[in-house]
Structure formats: C-alpha cells, structure tokens
Scaffold this motif. Structure first.
Motif: not given
Length: 215
Positions: A187-208
């Motif tokens: 998820y990069r959209g919020e970070a780009e919208c607010l010019s706030a790189p700290v808002c970059r977020t990812a979720f890693v789902y493993t063992g699928l």
C-alpha cells in the motif's frame, strides 16, 4: 438488506463475488435523477453525470467490511456531486470515509478508484480492483499461517523475485503480488497522497496452499 447473488455486480472473480455476497450489504444510495438537472445547470457535462449515474446503479449502497488499510476505506459506496473542470478532468466521491482521514475516496477521470487529499493518487484502475483487493485481504488473512506487517523503508526491502502481480486487483499505487506460497499486499497510496513515506505499508502472508493463493 443482504446482497443476494443476483445483486452482486458482475466482473468480479469468484472469490470477490462470494465475499460481497456473504459479507456485504446494500442500503439506500443517492438517486442521481433528482440531481441531474441541477448538476447540468452548474456546468457539469452530461457525460460526467452519466458516469455518476452508472456508478450509483452498479455500486451505490454497497457496504463492505473495513479494508485493512486507509482506516477501513469508504463506509458505504455512494457517489456525490462531480468536481473538476474540462481541462483537469472530473472526479466524484466513491463513498464517505469511515473515520476522519485527511483525504477522500474518489473515482477518477478514467474510472480509477483512489484517494484525493494533498494530491490525487489512483490506487486501482477500477472500482472492481478495490473490491477485489479487500476480498483478497480477508481471504489471505484467513488461510495464511503467518502475517507480517511492514512499514516505511522496510517496505522497499521486501523481496518480490519469483512473485507475479495479482491482475484482478488492477493495482496502481497499491499492488498485490503472488509467490509460490505467499501473497504480498503493498500500500503506497496514502504515502503518495500525503507526501509521507512513513505511511508506506505492506502485509506479507505466508504459508499458503494452492487454495489460499488462488481461492
């Protein structure tokens, strides 16, 4: 009322259709016809009014469970008055926020689903892509053996070799990736919208297993 299968908009994968059918609701939404003449009088082009009417007929009143990012996403998919100009293009609201976030959820000039705050950032190329991403997040969380949340600069360190884009989410600023036994949501959209790189977020789902990967 509950969404029956016949009420679920077409164009979704089986996974997303099932998600909307089981977990979604449809409530009353904006009746565009009663606003059409007033909007035209304001100088809003007829084709833009038609776009809002089409969105309302297809998605208006649909209530989905909260998305895992963006403070849950829109509370109800319901459009509002188009905003913009012939030079810049036209946007309209996708639905009111669930919480007080510093941006609005909007449908862009090309039908993109995105966020509009300090700037316009399209998250998915289509509304269907947003719905698919929410459905996939719930599906992945249910079947993954492990879920790891990653933020800020650590997002850039995620290794995506051997992964392929998940096409159905129509990702732009936000993307999903499928690996041999994992799914990764970025998820990069919020970070780009607010010019706030700290808002970059990812979720890693493993063992699928195969069902968890493809549903």
């Amino acid at each position: 009322m509950d969404l029956y299968l016949a009420d679920v908009p077409q164009g979704l994968t089986r996974r997303a259709r099932s998600f909307v059918q089981v977990h979604g609701l449809r409530v009353d939404s904006l009746k565009i016809d009663q606003y059409r003449d007033g909007w035209l009088a304001l100088g809003i082009p007829a084709r833009e009014v038609d776009r809002v009417a089409e969105y309302s007929a297809r998605w208006g009143g649909v209530v989905l469970p909260p998305a895992p990012h963006y403070d849950g996403g829109p509370r109800i998919l319901c459009p509002d008055t188009p905003e913009g100009s012939p030079a810049e293009g036209w946007w309209f609201e996708a639905g009111m926020q669930r919480t007080a976030v510093p941006y609005s959820f909007m449908i862009g000039p090309g039908g993109e689903f995105g966020v509009h705050g300090d700037r316009w950032v399209p998250l998915h190329a289509t509304v269907e892509g947003w719905v698919e991403s929410v459905a996939l997040a719930y599906h992945a969380a249910m079947y993954a053996k492990k879920v790891v949340k990653v933020v800020a600069d650590e997002v850039e360190a995620i290794r995506l070799e051997g992964h392929e884009p998940v096409q159905e989410v129509a990702g732009l600023a936000d993307t999903w990736w499928r690996g041999p036994d994992s799914l990764v949501a970025v998820y990069r959209g919020e970070a780009e919208c607010l010019s706030a790189p700290v808002c970059r977020t990812a979720f890693v789902y493993t063992g699928l297993d195969r069902w968890g990967l493809h549903g």
